[in-house]
Scaffold this motif. Structure first.
Motif, PDB file in Angstrom:
ATOM      1  N   CYS A  10       0.849  -1.182   0.000  1.00 39.89           N
ATOM      2  CA  CYS A  10       0.000   0.000   0.000  1.00 39.89           C
ATOM      3  C   CYS A  10       0.894   1.245   0.000  1.00 39.89           C
ATOM      4  CB  CYS A  10      -0.902   0.008   1.233  1.00 39.89           C
ATOM      5  SG  CYS A  10      -1.927   1.481   1.364  1.00 39.89           S
ATOM      6  N   GLN A  11       0.623   2.157  -0.898  1.00 40.85           N
ATOM      7  CA  GLN A  11       1.421   3.379  -0.949  1.00 40.85           C
ATOM      8  C   GLN A  11       1.014   4.377   0.133  1.00 40.85           C
ATOM      9  OE1 GLN A  11       4.253   3.669  -2.924  1.00 40.85           O
ATOM     10  NE2 GLN A  11       3.688   1.499  -2.949  1.00 40.85           N
ATOM     11  N   GLY A  12      -0.128   4.136   0.784  1.00 47.56           N
ATOM     12  CA  GLY A  12      -0.560   5.002   1.877  1.00 47.56           C
ATOM     13  C   GLY A  12       0.109   4.635   3.194  1.00 47.56           C
ATOM     14  N   CYS A  13      -0.067   3.381   3.627  1.00 51.45           N
ATOM     15  CA  CYS A  13       0.451   2.952   4.932  1.00 51.45           C
ATOM     16  C   CYS A  13       1.769   2.177   4.835  1.00 51.45           C
ATOM     17  CB  CYS A  13      -0.588   2.100   5.657  1.00 51.45           C
ATOM     18  SG  CYS A  13      -0.986   0.518   4.852  1.00 51.45           S
ATOM     19  N   LYS A  14       2.159   1.809   3.625  1.00 52.99           N
ATOM     20  CA  LYS A  14       3.422   1.094   3.358  1.00 52.99           C
ATOM     21  C   LYS A  14       3.429  -0.355   3.831  1.00 52.99           C
ATOM     22  CE  LYS A  14       5.102   4.822   1.554  1.00 52.99           C
ATOM     23  NZ  LYS A  14       4.796   5.037   0.173  1.00 52.99           N
ATOM     24  N   ARG A  15       2.282  -0.891   4.260  1.00 54.36           N
ATOM     25  CA  ARG A  15       2.219  -2.298   4.657  1.00 54.36           C
ATOM     26  C   ARG A  15       2.160  -3.183   3.416  1.00 54.36           C
ATOM     27  NH1 ARG A  15      -1.505   0.150   8.346  1.00 54.36           N
ATOM     28  NH2 ARG A  15      -0.610   0.211  10.433  1.00 54.36           N
ATOM     29  N   TYR A  16       2.561  -4.460   3.593  1.00 57.30           N
ATOM     30  CA  TYR A  16       2.563  -5.436   2.508  1.00 57.30           C
ATOM     31  C   TYR A  16       1.366  -6.365   2.639  1.00 57.30           C
ATOM     32  CZ  TYR A  16       7.278  -3.938   1.395  1.00 57.30           C
ATOM     33  OH  TYR A  16       8.354  -3.194   1.016  1.00 57.30           O
ATOM     34  N   PHE A  17       0.774  -6.731   1.493  1.00 53.53           N
ATOM     35  CA  PHE A  17      -0.413  -7.578   1.456  1.00 53.53           C
ATOM     36  C   PHE A  17      -0.185  -8.752   0.522  1.00 53.53           C
ATOM     37  CE2 PHE A  17      -1.589  -3.449   2.855  1.00 53.53           C
ATOM     38  CZ  PHE A  17      -2.420  -3.715   3.926  1.00 53.53           C
ATOM     39  N   ASN A  18      -0.697  -9.918   0.927  1.00 52.64           N
ATOM     40  CA  ASN A  18      -0.493 -11.151   0.180  1.00 52.64           C
ATOM     41  C   ASN A  18      -1.411 -11.269  -1.035  1.00 52.64           C
ATOM     42  OD1 ASN A  18       1.124 -13.610   0.279  1.00 52.64           O
ATOM     43  ND2 ASN A  18      -0.860 -14.635   0.335  1.00 52.64           N
ATOM     44  N   SER A  19      -2.483 -10.468  -1.069  1.00 51.23           N
ATOM     45  CA  SER A  19      -3.432 -10.566  -2.174  1.00 51.23           C
ATOM     46  C   SER A  19      -4.168  -9.246  -2.355  1.00 51.23           C
ATOM     47  CB  SER A  19      -4.463 -11.660  -1.895  1.00 51.23           C
ATOM     48  OG  SER A  19      -5.272 -11.281  -0.794  1.00 51.23           O
ATOM     49  N   ASP A  24      -7.627  -4.754  -0.464  1.00 51.96           N
ATOM     50  CA  ASP A  24      -8.935  -4.088  -0.505  1.00 51.96           C
ATOM     51  C   ASP A  24      -9.607  -4.086   0.860  1.00 51.96           C
ATOM     52  OD1 ASP A  24      -8.637  -3.552  -3.219  1.00 51.96           O
ATOM     53  OD2 ASP A  24      -9.870  -5.271  -3.842  1.00 51.96           O
ATOM     54  N   LYS A  25      -9.463  -5.182   1.591  1.00 47.78           N
ATOM     55  CA  LYS A  25     -10.102  -5.308   2.903  1.00 47.78           C
ATOM     56  C   LYS A  25      -9.531  -4.302   3.909  1.00 47.78           C
ATOM     57  CE  LYS A  25     -11.542  -8.814   6.247  1.00 47.78           C
ATOM     58  NZ  LYS A  25     -11.530 -10.248   6.567  1.00 47.78           N
ATOM     59  N   HIS A  26      -8.264  -3.903   3.737  1.00 43.31           N
ATOM     60  CA  HIS A  26      -7.644  -3.004   4.711  1.00 43.31           C
ATOM     61  C   HIS A  26      -8.027  -1.542   4.517  1.00 43.31           C
ATOM     62  CE1 HIS A  26      -4.472  -1.021   2.301  1.00 43.31           C
ATOM     63  NE2 HIS A  26      -4.048  -0.452   3.405  1.00 43.31           N
ATOM     64  N   ARG A  27      -8.749  -1.258   3.460  1.00 41.87           N
ATOM     65  CA  ARG A  27      -9.205   0.109   3.209  1.00 41.87           C
ATOM     66  C   ARG A  27     -10.620   0.268   3.744  1.00 41.87           C
ATOM     67  NH1 ARG A  27      -6.274   4.047   2.203  1.00 41.87           N
ATOM     68  NH2 ARG A  27      -7.537   4.885   0.532  1.00 41.87           N
ATOM     69  N   THR A  28     -10.901   1.398   4.347  1.00 39.41           N
ATOM     70  CA  THR A  28     -12.213   1.627   4.940  1.00 39.41           C
ATOM     71  C   THR A  28     -12.673   3.050   4.642  1.00 39.41           C
ATOM     72  OG1 THR A  28     -13.507   1.398   6.980  1.00 39.41           O
ATOM     73  CG2 THR A  28     -11.316   2.359   7.206  1.00 39.41           C
ATOM     74  N   CYS A  37      -6.581   3.858   5.296  1.00 35.51           N
ATOM     75  CA  CYS A  37      -6.081   2.542   5.661  1.00 35.51           C
ATOM     76  C   CYS A  37      -6.494   2.244   7.093  1.00 35.51           C
ATOM     77  CB  CYS A  37      -4.557   2.510   5.592  1.00 35.51           C
ATOM     78  SG  CYS A  37      -3.891   2.936   3.972  1.00 35.51           S
ATOM     79  N   MET A  38      -6.834   0.982   7.361  1.00 36.26           N
ATOM     80  CA  MET A  38      -7.138   0.576   8.727  1.00 36.26           C
ATOM     81  C   MET A  38      -5.843   0.488   9.531  1.00 36.26           C
ATOM     82  SD  MET A  38      -9.802  -2.547   8.557  1.00 36.26           S
ATOM     83  CE  MET A  38     -11.248  -2.514   7.528  1.00 36.26           C
ATOM     84  N   THR A  39      -5.979   0.642  10.830  1.00 29.91           N
ATOM     85  CA  THR A  39      -4.844   0.430  11.724  1.00 29.91           C
ATOM     86  C   THR A  39      -4.628  -1.085  11.865  1.00 29.91           C
ATOM     87  OG1 THR A  39      -6.223   0.302  13.702  1.00 29.91           O
ATOM     88  CG2 THR A  39      -5.426   2.507  13.052  1.00 29.91           C
ATOM     89  N   GLU A  40      -3.499  -1.477  12.411  1.00 32.38           N
ATOM     90  CA  GLU A  40      -3.250  -2.903  12.645  1.00 32.38           C
ATOM     91  C   GLU A  40      -4.324  -3.492  13.546  1.00 32.38           C
ATOM     92  OE1 GLU A  40       0.724  -4.029  13.699  1.00 32.38           O
ATOM     93  OE2 GLU A  40       1.598  -2.758  12.139  1.00 32.38           O
ATOM     94  N   GLU A  41      -4.742  -2.739  14.557  1.00 32.56           N
ATOM     95  CA  GLU A  41      -5.776  -3.213  15.473  1.00 32.56           C
ATOM     96  C   GLU A  41      -7.099  -3.426  14.741  1.00 32.56           C
ATOM     97  OE1 GLU A  41      -3.840  -0.479  16.078  1.00 32.56           O
ATOM     98  OE2 GLU A  41      -2.523  -1.366  17.576  1.00 32.56           O
ATOM     99  N   GLU A  42      -7.452  -2.513  13.847  1.00 30.18           N
ATOM    100  CA  GLU A  42      -8.691  -2.653  13.075  1.00 30.18           C
ATOM    101  C   GLU A  42      -8.627  -3.858  12.141  1.00 30.18           C
ATOM    102  OE1 GLU A  42     -10.387   1.855  12.501  1.00 30.18           O
ATOM    103  OE2 GLU A  42      -8.521   1.349  11.476  1.00 30.18           O
ATOM    104  N   MET A  43      -7.470  -4.049  11.494  1.00 26.66           N
ATOM    105  CA  MET A  43      -7.333  -5.194  10.589  1.00 26.66           C
ATOM    106  C   MET A  43      -7.457  -6.503  11.362  1.00 26.66           C
ATOM    107  SD  MET A  43      -4.556  -4.113   7.670  1.00 26.66           S
ATOM    108  CE  MET A  43      -3.238  -3.595   8.739  1.00 26.66           C
TER     109      MET A  43
END
Length: 75
Positions: A10-19, A24-28, A37-43
């Motif tokens: 993600c270019q917003g939060c810089k986290r890596y995603f497997n798919s 898509d699920k991490h965006r709210t 982007c969701m926080t780690e706690e939200e995810m």
């Protein structure tokens, strides 16, 4: 890091995603209004987790979960 297939960062939060599904699920929020982007706690609360390769996945799978697995497989 070279990302292949559906793996992405993600270019917003810089986290890596497997798919794309996990990404898509991490965006709210609503597009153009309050999308973020969701926080780690939200995810985590939504059932997401890190796999053994430290990529966020859309659903927790203990077989590949970072805390419970030492192998390098991905979901």
């Amino acid at each position: 890091m070279k990302l292949r297939g559906q793996k992405n960062q993600c270019q917003g939060c810089k986290r890596y995603f497997n798919s794309n599904t996990a990404f898509d699920k991490h965006r709210t929020g609503k597009h153009g209004v309050d999308r973020r982007c969701m926080t780690e706690e939200e995810m985590t609360a939504k059932g997401m987790s890190l796999n053994a390769q430290s990529f966020w996945i859309s659903e927790r799978n203990d077989r590949f979960n970072k805390e419970t697995s030492d192998d390098n497989e991905a979901d």
